[in-house]
Design a protein around this motif. Structure first.
Motif, mmCIF file in Angstrom:
data_model
loop_
_atom_site.group_PDB
_atom_site.id
_atom_site.type_symbol
_atom_site.label_atom_id
_atom_site.label_comp_id
_atom_site.label_asym_id
_atom_site.label_seq_id
_atom_site.Cartn_x
_atom_site.Cartn_y
_atom_site.Cartn_z
ATOM 1 N N TRP A 158 -3.710 -9.392 -4.258
ATOM 2 C CA TRP A 158 -5.050 -8.799 -4.229
ATOM 3 C C TRP A 158 -5.267 -8.096 -2.900
ATOM 4 N N ALA A 159 -6.215 -7.171 -2.911
ATOM 5 C CA ALA A 159 -6.471 -6.348 -1.723
ATOM 6 C C ALA A 159 -7.960 -6.194 -1.495
ATOM 7 N N THR A 160 -8.355 -6.249 -0.240
ATOM 8 C CA THR A 160 -9.726 -5.921 0.150
ATOM 9 C C THR A 160 -9.773 -4.444 0.521
ATOM 10 N N VAL A 161 -10.673 -3.694 -0.120
ATOM 11 C CA VAL A 161 -10.767 -2.243 0.072
ATOM 12 C C VAL A 161 -12.125 -1.921 0.698
ATOM 13 N N THR A 185 -14.345 2.695 4.048
ATOM 14 C CA THR A 185 -13.694 3.734 4.858
ATOM 15 C C THR A 185 -12.297 4.097 4.370
ATOM 16 N N ALA A 186 -11.783 3.391 3.392
ATOM 17 C CA ALA A 186 -10.407 3.602 2.953
ATOM 18 C C ALA A 186 -10.261 4.922 2.204
ATOM 19 N N GLY A 231 0.817 -1.201 0.000
ATOM 20 C CA GLY A 231 0.000 0.000 0.000
ATOM 21 C C GLY A 231 0.854 1.255 0.000
ATOM 22 N N ARG A 232 0.221 2.394 -0.289
ATOM 23 C CA ARG A 232 0.889 3.680 -0.249
ATOM 24 C C ARG A 232 -0.120 4.746 0.167
ATOM 25 N N GLY A 240 -8.130 -1.456 7.589
ATOM 26 C CA GLY A 240 -9.129 -2.263 6.903
ATOM 27 C C GLY A 240 -8.709 -2.711 5.521
ATOM 28 N N VAL A 241 -7.714 -2.049 4.918
ATOM 29 C CA VAL A 241 -7.193 -2.502 3.628
ATOM 30 C C VAL A 241 -6.230 -3.666 3.890
ATOM 31 N N VAL A 242 -6.550 -4.816 3.348
ATOM 32 C CA VAL A 242 -5.735 -6.019 3.564
ATOM 33 C C VAL A 242 -5.178 -6.469 2.221
#
Length: 317
Positions: free
Chosen positions: A142-145, A148-149, A51-52, A156-158
């Protein structure tokens, strides 16, 4: 099919891209059916996708073998940190982003001949699903967004690293764990290195004398002293356990046995002690996941749901 032009070739017409891809496939690890195994060539950053502080992902440098079609490969190099943009967070629930790399060819109606490093965005839902990625794309992570991100570093971003590894033909393919190793069915003699336990395995088949098709550990180990679990300088000192593996087999005739006390590091070998009083001719399962620090599994032909026991000697470290 026919014999392809050589690579390189002195033919004034050059070599068709399909022939080039087929020739390059001979340089990469392959599956049992002869198709190349796409993936990332090690070494690579521990987290290829990160992430960034924006709605984008950082992708670390890598070298990959991608496969627009499964009879050939393309080699792709990313030599610097690259930012790949994604959409703002959904208005409700969560979505899944899949970060991928893809080699593109106009002859395959890809709209470009340039490599694509991009994000496939899934639909927002209470239980989001991974979106599909284009044909020939290699998934990097892959990422869960969540809704609230505000950046891909938000709570919460995984982000999950999912890229497969590959290797040069005849080389050792990295896998993260037993599940990834079991999912790869190569030709007999292929090798894999498990990142979770540091052991190397060889794929063997019944045709070459293995009890069953599967992965068998072939790692040399620095064994450790009993009591303090410290390496023994210049001496291979094993830990040895003996006992009886007993219990009730499952519907497939398999008994999963756990040692009363696990080995500190891992299990190197298990020998079953044949006795005249034992029925069923028990066999040690050798698929790479049936023997570890905690125990091992045995197969009892024609004895499903039966109470069984067999003496054993286990060597570990």
């Amino acid at each position: 099919m026919t014999v392809s032009k050589s690579f390189p070739t002195q033919d004034p017409g050059g070599q068709p891209i399909t022939d080039t891809r087929r020739v390059l496939a001979g340089l990469i690890a392959r599956n049992a059916d002869g198709t190349p195994r796409p993936g990332i060539l090690p070494p690579v950053a521990t987290a290829l996708v990160a992430g960034r502080a924006s709605m984008a992902y950082d992708v670390a440098p890598f070298i990959a073998a991608t496969a627009r079609f499964n009879n050939g490969i393309e080699l792709v190099a990313n030599d610097a940190l690259v930012q790949v943009a994604t959409d703002p967070a959904p208005n409700a629930n969560s979505r899944i982003d899949v970060i991928y790399v893809r080699s593109r060819f106009l002859q395959h109606a890809d709209g470009s001949n340039l490599v694509e490093l991009a994000v496939a965005k899934g639909l927002a839902a209470a239980i989001p699903q991974k979106p599909p990625i284009p044909a020939g794309a290699l998934e990097l992570g892959w990422a869960t967004v969540p809704l609230t991100a505000t950046t891909t570093l938000s709570n919460g971003v995984v982000i999950t690293q999912t890229h497969p590894f590959t290797a040069a033909a005849g080389g050792t393919v990295w896998v993260r764990n037993a599940a990834e190793m079991a999912a790869w069915i190569p030709a007999a003699g292929s090798s894999a290195y498990r990142l979770d336990n540091g052991q190397t395995y060889e794929y063997r088949t019944i045709a070459v004398g293995a009890p069953s098709n599967g992965w068998y550990s072939r790692s040399p180990h620095t064994l450790r002293r009993m009591g303090n679990n410290q390496p023994v300088s210049g001496v291979m000192t094993p830990l040895i356990k003996t006992g009886r593996a007993s219990g009730v087999t499952n519907n497939a005739g398999v008994l999963a046995y756990q040692f009363p006390e696990a080995f500190p590091g891992g299990c190197v070998a298990v020998t079953l002690q044949a006795m005249q009083t034992i029925a069923g001719n028990p066999q040690l399962l050798g698929d790479g996941s049936s023997m570890d620090a905690n125990g091992f599994s045995t197969f009892w032909p024609a004895l499903a749901g039966a109470s069984v026991q067999v003496p054993y000697i286990a060597i570990g470290y």
